[in-house]
Design a protein around this motif. Structure first.
Motif, PDB file in Angstrom:
ATOM      1  N   ALA A 292       0.830  -1.205   0.000  1.00  0.00           N
ATOM      2  CA  ALA A 292       0.000   0.000   0.000  1.00  0.00           C
ATOM      3  C   ALA A 292       0.867   1.258   0.000  1.00  0.00           C
ATOM      4  N   LEU A 293       1.963   1.213   0.735  1.00  0.00           N
ATOM      5  CA  LEU A 293       2.879   2.350   0.764  1.00  0.00           C
ATOM      6  C   LEU A 293       3.475   2.606  -0.617  1.00  0.00           C
TER       7      LEU A 293
ATOM      8  N   THR B 200       3.825   5.941  -5.388  1.00  0.00           N
ATOM      9  CA  THR B 200       3.899   6.117  -6.840  1.00  0.00           C
ATOM     10  C   THR B 200       2.755   6.983  -7.350  1.00  0.00           C
ATOM     11  N   ALA B 201       1.592   6.899  -6.733  1.00  0.00           N
ATOM     12  CA  ALA B 201       0.482   7.785  -7.119  1.00  0.00           C
ATOM     13  C   ALA B 201       0.850   9.242  -6.816  1.00  0.00           C
TER      14      ALA B 201
ATOM     15  N   VAL C 248      -1.969   7.073 -13.500  1.00  0.00           N
ATOM     16  CA  VAL C 248      -0.918   6.184 -14.003  1.00  0.00           C
ATOM     17  C   VAL C 248      -0.023   5.715 -12.863  1.00  0.00           C
ATOM     18  N   GLY C 249       0.387   6.621 -11.988  1.00  0.00           N
ATOM     19  CA  GLY C 249       1.227   6.253 -10.850  1.00  0.00           C
ATOM     20  C   GLY C 249       0.536   5.281  -9.914  1.00  0.00           C
ATOM     21  N   GLY C 250      -0.759   5.520  -9.667  1.00  0.00           N
ATOM     22  CA  GLY C 250      -1.515   4.610  -8.806  1.00  0.00           C
ATOM     23  C   GLY C 250      -1.635   3.222  -9.410  1.00  0.00           C
TER      24      GLY C 250
ATOM     25  N   LEU D  91       2.959  -2.914  -8.830  1.00  0.00           N
ATOM     26  CA  LEU D  91       4.229  -3.165  -8.163  1.00  0.00           C
ATOM     27  C   LEU D  91       4.006  -3.694  -6.744  1.00  0.00           C
ATOM     28  N   GLY D  92       3.056  -3.100  -6.029  1.00  0.00           N
ATOM     29  CA  GLY D  92       2.738  -3.571  -4.678  1.00  0.00           C
ATOM     30  C   GLY D  92       2.218  -4.994  -4.670  1.00  0.00           C
TER      31      GLY D  92
END
Length: 141
Positions: free
Chosen positions: A32-33, A38-39, A53-55, A61-62
């Protein structure tokens, strides 16, 4: 003779190794971190579309970070902090308190010669890992 926590931990490691137990400890907080970070970075670099896109990338990735990281249970048990080892010791002693032994070698021989005791102690380890560490358990080599 007082029973040492280290002796019981060695026994539990031996039992879990014989059963071929592996566990994947879930680190959902870390995932979650990563997704949130990234979001945030995406938002800083690309505005509202960057957040999306970051989220999305962070979520992937998470999820990847949390998938399929099985490690041998003896390794996990030996890395537990002393307070957690004490909890596991207390649960195991509920099963072992009726046995009479002088050292860890004799205790291991007694337990490994009794399939019922092995199963009970493997159950203690499995329940502890599932409950306290939210681990997924796998048997076999």
């Amino acid at each position: 003779m007082p029973v040492r926590v280290d002796d019981v931990m060695q026994l539990l490691c031996h039992v879990s190794q014989e059963k071929g137990m592996k566990a994947a400890v879930k680190h959902s907080g870390r995932g979650a971190l990563v997704a949130g970070a990234t979001a945030f970075l995406g938002g800083l670099m690309g505005g509202p579309p960057g957040i999306a896109v970051g989220g999305a990338l962070g979520g992937l990735l998470g999820a990847w970070m949390n998938s399929g990281q099985f490690r041998p249970v003896p390794q996990i048990l030996l890395e537990l902090p002393p307070t957690e080892q004490q909890k596991l010791y207390d649960e195991a002693m509920d099963i072992l308190k009726r046995l009479d032994w002088t050292d860890v070698v004799q205790l291991t021989a007694l337990v490994m010669g009794n399939a019922s005791l092995q199963q009970k102690l493997a159950g203690v380890v499995m329940n502890y890992l599932s409950r306290e560490l939210r681990a997924e358990i796998q048997y076999g080599e």
